[in-house]
Design an enzyme around this catalytic site. Structure first.
Site, PDB file in Angstrom:
ATOM      1  N   GLY A 123     -14.417  -7.967   1.848  1.00 22.07           N
ATOM      2  CA  GLY A 123     -14.087  -8.303   0.478  1.00 22.07           C
ATOM      3  C   GLY A 123     -12.696  -7.809   0.111  1.00 22.07           C
ATOM      4  CD  GLN A 165      -6.757 -10.257  -4.781  1.00 20.15           C
ATOM      5  OE1 GLN A 165      -5.646 -10.749  -4.820  1.00 20.15           O
ATOM      6  NE2 GLN A 165      -7.422  -9.953  -5.898  1.00 20.15           N
ATOM      7  CG  PHE A 166      -2.509  -9.702   1.311  1.00 13.55           C
ATOM      8  CD1 PHE A 166      -2.354  -9.831   2.685  1.00 13.55           C
ATOM      9  CD2 PHE A 166      -2.405 -10.838   0.528  1.00 13.55           C
ATOM     10  CE1 PHE A 166      -2.101 -11.057   3.265  1.00 13.55           C
ATOM     11  CE2 PHE A 166      -2.151 -12.072   1.098  1.00 13.55           C
ATOM     12  CZ  PHE A 166      -2.003 -12.184   2.469  1.00 13.55           C
ATOM     13  CE1 TYR A 172       1.564  -0.565   6.763  1.00 11.17           C
ATOM     14  CE2 TYR A 172       0.788   1.398   5.634  1.00 11.17           C
ATOM     15  CZ  TYR A 172       1.502   0.808   6.660  1.00 11.17           C
ATOM     16  OH  TYR A 172       2.140   1.598   7.577  1.00 11.17           O
ATOM     17  CG  HIS A 173      -5.397  -0.778   7.318  1.00 14.04           C
ATOM     18  ND1 HIS A 173      -5.903  -0.059   6.255  1.00 14.04           N
ATOM     19  CD2 HIS A 173      -6.229  -1.840   7.488  1.00 14.04           C
ATOM     20  CE1 HIS A 173      -6.989  -0.663   5.809  1.00 14.04           C
ATOM     21  NE2 HIS A 173      -7.206  -1.740   6.534  1.00 14.04           N
ATOM     22  CB  ALA A 220      -7.875   0.217  -0.532  1.00  9.11           C
ATOM     23  N   GLY A 260     -14.754  -0.758   5.329  1.00  7.00           N
ATOM     24  CA  GLY A 260     -14.960   0.510   4.642  1.00  7.00           C
ATOM     25  C   GLY A 260     -13.844   0.895   3.701  1.00  7.00           C
ATOM     26  CB  ILE A 261     -12.782   3.861   2.304  1.00  5.22           C
ATOM     27  CG1 ILE A 261     -13.029   5.012   3.308  1.00  5.22           C
ATOM     28  CG2 ILE A 261     -14.076   3.516   1.567  1.00  5.22           C
ATOM     29  CD1 ILE A 261     -11.935   6.033   3.379  1.00  5.22           C
ATOM     30  CB  CYS A 300      -6.027  -4.589  -4.252  1.00  5.82           C
ATOM     31  SG  CYS A 300      -6.510  -3.515  -2.882  1.00  5.82           S
TER      32      CYS A 300
END
Length: 232
Positions: free
Chosen positions: A68, A70-71, A73-74, A142, A155-156, A173
């Site tokens: 779930g 939107q965009f 970053y990781h 996020a 997850g987070i 997001c």
């Protein structure tokens, strides 16, 4: 449930492939629940609600994903925790589960004396920042999950010390009027190990005890290198 921490940087396709297999194994009763902590190399992911206009500069690889949101970053310095839990034994209440994830992060931040919370109409966990003549709210964590057969995955993402300029390539997001922050950006020189300890303590207080497990072994090609049915 198992709690595993991967060293180094884990390729995103490998992580997704492992989660898919592990979630299926949990649903089939062949594996136990798992919380998997890791870091990714710099990349952007597009959730199911992502809008093309929110990708401002594709400076890093972009992956479409079934979670779930939107965009987002990781990258290095950001603790990602993939949460593979069986909601069939946890009430089958998706809204309650998301609230528990939010409160988990809020309680972890409280261990560093950071006051955080959620905001109506905005996903994630936020902090309010103030200075002489100014105030703003920034996102520090996020949340994006997917459920299949009542088993969660994804997850987070918790900002410990990422390069915040990397968020400039997207509208995180889909929220344009607010920014992002991290523990270090807030003036808290927290190590990843310290962040992990806070996350684990807050998680256990809300979801139950965990035991340390070996991290998943994944290949560069994105396929699990070891069976997803271990660590029951």
């Amino acid at each position: 449930m198992a709690w595993a921490v991967s060293p180094g940087l884990t390729p995103y396709p490998a992580a997704v492939a492992f989660m898919e297999a592990r979630a299926a194994a949990i649903a089939a009763g062949a594996a136990g629940e798992l919380v998997w902590l890791l870091e990714h190399p710099p990349l952007y992911t597009a959730g199911v609600s992502a809008k093309a206009d929110d990708l401002l500069d594709a400076r890093f690889p972009v992956f479409k994903t079934g979670r779930g949101g939107q965009f987002t970053y990781h990258g290095p310095g950001q603790r990602v925790a993939y949460v593979m839990l069986d909601l069939r034994t946890r009430g089958r209440d998706v809204s309650c589960f998301v609230r528990d994830l939010e409160n988990w992060l809020i309680e972890a931040l409280a261990r560093f004396n950071v006051e955080a919370g959620v905001r109506p109409g905005r996903v994630g966990v936020w902090v309010e920042r103030k200075g002489p003549g100014w105030a703003r709210e920034d996102k520090i964590a996020a949340i994006g999950i997917k459920l299949r057969r009542w088993v969660s995955f994804h997850g987070i993402a918790f900002n410990v010390e990422p390069d915040l300029s990397h968020f400039d390539g997207i509208v995180p997001c889909g929220i344009r009027e607010h920014g992002v922050t991290s523990l270090v950006d807030l003036g808290l020189p927290v190590s990843m190990d310290e962040a992990d300890a806070a996350l684990r303590a807050a998680f256990e207080a809300r979801f139950g005890p965990t035991f340390a497990a070996a991290p998943p072994e994944v290949s560069e090609r994105g396929l699990p290198a070891r069976s997803a049915t271990t660590d029951r």
